[in-house]
Design an enzyme around this catalytic site. Structure first.
Site, PDB file in Angstrom:
ATOM      1  N   TYR A 122     -43.032 126.143  41.119  1.00 24.99           N
ATOM      2  CA  TYR A 122     -41.884 125.797  40.278  1.00 24.99           C
ATOM      3  C   TYR A 122     -41.545 127.021  39.443  1.00 24.99           C
ATOM      4  O   TYR A 122     -42.222 127.337  38.462  1.00 24.99           O
ATOM      5  CB  TYR A 122     -42.190 124.599  39.377  1.00 24.99           C
ATOM      6  CG  TYR A 122     -41.053 124.250  38.441  1.00 24.99           C
ATOM      7  CD1 TYR A 122     -39.757 124.109  38.924  1.00 24.99           C
ATOM      8  CD2 TYR A 122     -41.270 124.074  37.073  1.00 24.99           C
ATOM      9  CE1 TYR A 122     -38.712 123.800  38.074  1.00 24.99           C
ATOM     10  CE2 TYR A 122     -40.228 123.765  36.225  1.00 24.99           C
ATOM     11  CZ  TYR A 122     -38.946 123.628  36.732  1.00 24.99           C
ATOM     12  OH  TYR A 122     -37.904 123.331  35.894  1.00 24.99           O
ATOM     13  N   ASP A 181     -39.314 124.682  44.308  1.00 27.02           N
ATOM     14  CA  ASP A 181     -38.065 124.899  43.591  1.00 27.02           C
ATOM     15  C   ASP A 181     -38.081 126.307  43.019  1.00 27.02           C
ATOM     16  O   ASP A 181     -38.768 126.583  42.037  1.00 27.02           O
ATOM     17  CB  ASP A 181     -37.941 123.851  42.480  1.00 27.02           C
ATOM     18  CG  ASP A 181     -36.695 124.025  41.639  1.00 27.02           C
ATOM     19  OD1 ASP A 181     -35.876 124.910  41.953  1.00 27.02           O
ATOM     20  OD2 ASP A 181     -36.536 123.271  40.653  1.00 27.02           O
ATOM     21  N   HIS A 283     -33.125 116.449  42.654  1.00 26.70           N
ATOM     22  CA  HIS A 283     -33.380 117.167  43.890  1.00 26.70           C
ATOM     23  C   HIS A 283     -33.601 116.138  45.004  1.00 26.70           C
ATOM     24  O   HIS A 283     -33.736 114.943  44.750  1.00 26.70           O
ATOM     25  CB  HIS A 283     -34.627 118.040  43.776  1.00 26.70           C
ATOM     26  CG  HIS A 283     -34.532 119.128  42.753  1.00 26.70           C
ATOM     27  ND1 HIS A 283     -34.480 120.465  43.090  1.00 26.70           N
ATOM     28  CD2 HIS A 283     -34.510 119.080  41.390  1.00 26.70           C
ATOM     29  CE1 HIS A 283     -34.410 121.198  41.986  1.00 26.70           C
ATOM     30  NE2 HIS A 283     -34.434 120.377  40.951  1.00 26.70           N
TER      31      HIS A 283
END
Length: 293
Positions: A122, A181, A283
């Site tokens: 992340y 991500d 998402h």
């Protein structure tokens, strides 16, 4: 393992909220062998009952309450798990990443049943550089570019780290897959509103140039883009505001970045925009089938 290896990546944006939207049912029925999660955002002792179904779980919640948190779910217990919170003498953390060591931003596992290392990342969202900050157009107060500089420093450190991780996997006879991500859209096809996004964090020239260097035919391959070379998207993030989701005006910021040999085995890549009519998060899961053993 026989048959395809199905791997999904999802920024879940809070495990408790995602469960209310049907994440548990998606997890139980999607048939994934590996699921990587970002923004789990929950201390271990507050996880919902059966939060991860019948999967084995490697989870770094981080030390910031209600923030970040990365996980890798597998069918069999992992052969090894590595996080930044536990120093690795063989691969010391680059200096620019040390301030992030306890934030719950990266975890990697060696799968037990196939020669593959899978990582969940992340990457910080960042912000605008100082020269682009206009108080009249910003929802947050200008910060002099501090968030942007923090993200760029993270990226510089992570480029070194992921190179070391990839080489470490290769030395052990393993392929390497970075998922998660990255909070950066790479190319024009990766954002719906291309012209409007040129001066937006996540699509700045310096961020895209960093991905240019990270993604190469000899190091890490963007699996979804390889399988869908001329498609707008497929997007994996949409704002909760307005009709961005309904009209599929999103960003592709969630990736499978694979070593070349693994990338060549990818057979299909889909984005699960919703499950039983519901969005699991802002998402959506990016699901790839690899014909890899």
């Amino acid at each position: 393992m026989s048959g395809p290896l199905r791997i999904a990546a999802l920024n879940i944006n809070g495990i408790r909220a995602a469960h209310r939207r049907g994440f548990g049912d998606w997890l139980a029925t999607r048939g994934c062998d590996v699921v990587t999660l970002q923004e789990v955002r929950c201390p271990v002792d507050a996880l919902p009952e059966d939060a991860f179904g019948d999967y084995e779980v490697a989870y770094d919640a981080g030390e910031i309450p209600g923030r970040n948190g990365v996980a890798v779910l597998t069918r069999e217990p992992a052969a090894a798990v590595r996080t930044w919170a536990v120093p690795d003498p063989e691969r010391p953390l680059p200096r620019k990443l040390r301030r992030h060591a306890t934030e719950g931003r990266y975890i990697e596992v060696d799968l037990a049943d196939v020669p593959l290392t899978v990582a969940s990342l992340y990457l910080p969202k960042g912000g605008l550089p100082e020269h682009l900050q206009d108080p009249k157009r910003m929802r947050e107060a200008p910060d002099g570019g501090a968030k942007h500089l923090r993200k760029m420093a993270f990226m510089a450190g992570f480029a070194r780290h992921v190179t070391a991780a990839r080489r470490h996997a290769a030395a052990a006879g393993r392929e390497f897959l970075l998922t998660g991500d990255l909070n950066i859209a790479h190319q024009r096809l990766d954002v719906a509103a291309y012209k409007r996004s040129n001066q937006t964090e996540g699509f700045l020239p310096e961020e895209r140039a960093w991905l240019d260097a990270l993604i190469t035919p000899r190091t890490l391959v963007d699996v979804v883009r390889e399988l869908h070379p001329d498609v707008a998207g497929p997007y994996s993030w949409w704002s909760w505001l307005g009709r961005a989701y309904d009209e599929d005006r999103g960003w592709r910021i969630d990736y499978h970045l694979a070593t070349p040999r693994l990338a060549r085995t990818a057979r299909s890549a889909v984005v699960d925009r919703h499950h039983l009519g519901m969005r699991l998060s802002d998402h959506a899961p990016v699901v790839v089938d690899y014909d890899f053993s």
